[in-house]
Each structure stands twice: as structure tokens, then as C-alpha cells.
Design a protein around this motif. Structure first.
Motif, PDB file in Angstrom:
ATOM      1  N   GLU A 163      42.755  39.836  33.795  1.00  0.00           N
ATOM      2  CA  GLU A 163      44.222  39.834  33.868  1.00  0.00           C
ATOM      3  C   GLU A 163      44.785  41.053  33.144  1.00  0.00           C
ATOM      4  OE1 GLU A 163      45.060  35.987  32.218  1.00  0.00           O
ATOM      5  OE2 GLU A 163      44.923  34.990  34.163  1.00  0.00           O
ATOM      6  N   ALA A 164      44.162  41.437  32.037  1.00  0.00           N
ATOM      7  CA  ALA A 164      44.594  42.646  31.327  1.00  0.00           C
ATOM      8  C   ALA A 164      44.351  43.885  32.186  1.00  0.00           C
ATOM      9  CB  ALA A 164      43.863  42.767  29.991  1.00  0.00           C
ATOM     10  N   VAL A 165      43.225  43.917  32.899  1.00  0.00           N
ATOM     11  CA  VAL A 165      42.944  45.032  33.817  1.00  0.00           C
ATOM     12  C   VAL A 165      43.996  45.050  34.928  1.00  0.00           C
ATOM     13  CG1 VAL A 165      41.304  45.882  35.546  1.00  0.00           C
ATOM     14  CG2 VAL A 165      40.492  45.199  33.271  1.00  0.00           C
ATOM     15  N   ALA A 166      44.335  43.891  35.470  1.00  0.00           N
ATOM     16  CA  ALA A 166      45.367  43.820  36.513  1.00  0.00           C
ATOM     17  C   ALA A 166      46.698  44.343  35.988  1.00  0.00           C
ATOM     18  CB  ALA A 166      45.513  42.387  37.020  1.00  0.00           C
TER      19      ALA A 166
ATOM     20  N   LEU B  73      34.425  46.120  37.024  1.00  0.00           N
ATOM     21  CA  LEU B  73      35.123  45.463  38.123  1.00  0.00           C
ATOM     22  C   LEU B  73      36.506  46.081  38.334  1.00  0.00           C
ATOM     23  CD1 LEU B  73      34.153  41.716  37.547  1.00  0.00           C
ATOM     24  CD2 LEU B  73      33.296  43.266  39.327  1.00  0.00           C
ATOM     25  N   GLY B  74      37.145  46.451  37.230  1.00  0.00           N
ATOM     26  CA  GLY B  74      38.440  47.132  37.335  1.00  0.00           C
ATOM     27  C   GLY B  74      38.317  48.482  38.008  1.00  0.00           C
ATOM     28  N   ALA B  75      37.273  49.226  37.672  1.00  0.00           N
ATOM     29  CA  ALA B  75      37.066  50.540  38.289  1.00  0.00           C
ATOM     30  C   ALA B  75      36.754  50.394  39.774  1.00  0.00           C
ATOM     31  CB  ALA B  75      35.942  51.282  37.569  1.00  0.00           C
ATOM     32  N   LEU B  76      35.943  49.403  40.125  1.00  0.00           N
ATOM     33  CA  LEU B  76      35.652  49.143  41.527  1.00  0.00           C
ATOM     34  C   LEU B  76      36.931  48.788  42.272  1.00  0.00           C
ATOM     35  CD1 LEU B  76      33.615  48.717  43.844  1.00  0.00           C
ATOM     36  CD2 LEU B  76      33.282  46.386  42.980  1.00  0.00           C
TER      37      LEU B  76
ATOM     38  N   ALA C 239      46.313  46.440  44.796  1.00  0.00           N
ATOM     39  CA  ALA C 239      45.336  46.305  43.711  1.00  0.00           C
ATOM     40  C   ALA C 239      45.095  44.845  43.354  1.00  0.00           C
ATOM     41  CB  ALA C 239      45.800  47.094  42.494  1.00  0.00           C
ATOM     42  N   ARG C 240      46.130  44.054  43.296  1.00  0.00           N
ATOM     43  CA  ARG C 240      45.955  42.637  42.943  1.00  0.00           C
ATOM     44  C   ARG C 240      45.176  41.884  44.025  1.00  0.00           C
ATOM     45  NH1 ARG C 240      48.067  40.226  38.264  1.00  0.00           N
ATOM     46  NH2 ARG C 240      49.285  41.738  37.111  1.00  0.00           N
ATOM     47  N   ARG C 241      45.482  42.179  45.298  1.00  0.00           N
ATOM     48  CA  ARG C 241      44.708  41.548  46.381  1.00  0.00           C
ATOM     49  C   ARG C 241      43.244  41.981  46.308  1.00  0.00           C
ATOM     50  NH1 ARG C 241      49.181  42.863  49.544  1.00  0.00           N
ATOM     51  NH2 ARG C 241      48.079  44.641  50.451  1.00  0.00           N
ATOM     52  N   THR C 242      43.048  43.275  46.059  1.00  0.00           N
ATOM     53  CA  THR C 242      41.689  43.809  45.979  1.00  0.00           C
ATOM     54  C   THR C 242      40.935  43.194  44.808  1.00  0.00           C
ATOM     55  OG1 THR C 242      42.423  45.871  47.000  1.00  0.00           O
ATOM     56  CG2 THR C 242      40.326  45.930  45.824  1.00  0.00           C
ATOM     57  N   LEU C 243      41.584  43.041  43.671  1.00  0.00           N
ATOM     58  CA  LEU C 243      40.928  42.426  42.511  1.00  0.00           C
ATOM     59  C   LEU C 243      40.495  40.998  42.840  1.00  0.00           C
ATOM     60  CD1 LEU C 243      39.969  42.603  39.604  1.00  0.00           C
ATOM     61  CD2 LEU C 243      42.286  41.973  38.875  1.00  0.00           C
ATOM     62  N   SER C 244      41.328  40.262  43.533  1.00  0.00           N
ATOM     63  CA  SER C 244      40.955  38.900  43.942  1.00  0.00           C
ATOM     64  C   SER C 244      39.731  38.919  44.843  1.00  0.00           C
ATOM     65  CB  SER C 244      42.117  38.214  44.666  1.00  0.00           C
ATOM     66  OG  SER C 244      43.172  37.959  43.785  1.00  0.00           O
TER      67      SER C 244
END
Length: 129
Positions: free
Chosen positions: A20-23, A90-93, A115-120
Motif C-alpha cells: 500500500e505504501a508502494v501504491a 513488486l513495485g518496480a515490476l 498503476a493500481r490495476r497493475t499492482l493488483s
């Protein structure tokens, strides 16, 4: 960008999980760097980098620096070394995939939404591993 990512992580709500901090950091980068006005330039930039091995290498080195800055920022939040590294990777990816998707000139979404969709998606894919 390394500073923006680190600041976004450090300034995330105290109760935020590492991802969540990365997001939160990706949202900050979207607001300040990946604005709609820069989308066309970013698409051209990606094309130039893809055509030049030296620029691809430089871009890879920049990516390592961004990952390191996220790792360090997570550690400053009290996250363990291993968890910091995993969340930063995971954040870098996520950042790389979201950047590719967002810079497609047919895409009209805000970077933070992409970015948020991609992180999910990255989280779901990693759970399948």
C-alpha cells in the motif's frame, strides 16, 4: 523519480502495508511525472530506448536505483529487510508494466489508475506462483 518514490513511501499512512505504501508512491509519481501532457513524449522516449542497446542498459540501471530507493524507504518505515526487498521488487515490476500500458497513446487513463490495476494484477500473479 527515486526521490518521489521514496517520499511517497515514507509519507504513506502509518497503517499502510508495504505494498500500500508502494501504491501511494506510484500515485505520487503519476501526479508529478506521468501527467497526461507527457504521454506522447513518453511513447516516443520508449521507442528510442527500445532501439538502442546502450539506452536499454542505462534504463535498466535506473530501474535498479528506483528499486533500491523503494527498498530503503520501506526499511525507514520499519519494514523488515526481506519484505522491503520483495515489496520494492513488486513495485518496480508494477511501475515498469504500468509505464508501458500508460504510455500507449490510445490509453486515456490516469497513471495512478493504471498503476493500481497493475499492482493488483501483479499481486494476483505472485500469489499463483
Amino acid at each position: 523519480m527515486a526521490g518521489l518514490l521514496a517520499e511517497g513511501i515514507v509519507c504513506a499512512p502509518a497503517a499502510a502495508t508495504p505494498l500500500e505504501a508502494v501504491a501511494h508512491a506510484l500515485d505520487a509519481v503519476g501526479r508529478q511525472v506521468f501527467t497526461p501532457a507527457r504521454r506522447e513524449f513518453t511513447a516516443r522516449r520508449r521507442t528510442v530506448i527500445a532501439a538502442n542497446p546502450e539506452l536499454r542498459e542505462r534504463e535498466a540501471l535506473k530501474g535498479l536505483g528506483l528499486t533500491a530507493s523503494m527498498t530503503d524507504a520501506l526499511k525507514r518505515r520499519g519494514v523488515s529487510d526481506l519484505t522491503s526487498r520483495v515489496a520494492a521488487e513488486l513495485g518496480a515490476l508494477t511501475l515498469g508494466i504500468a509505464y508501458e500500458r500508460w504510455s500507449d497513446t490510445t490509453n486515456t487513463d490516469e497513471f495512478s489508475d493504471v498503476a493500481r490495476r497493475t499492482l493488483s494484477e501483479v499481486q494476483a500473479a505472485s500469489a499463483m506462483c
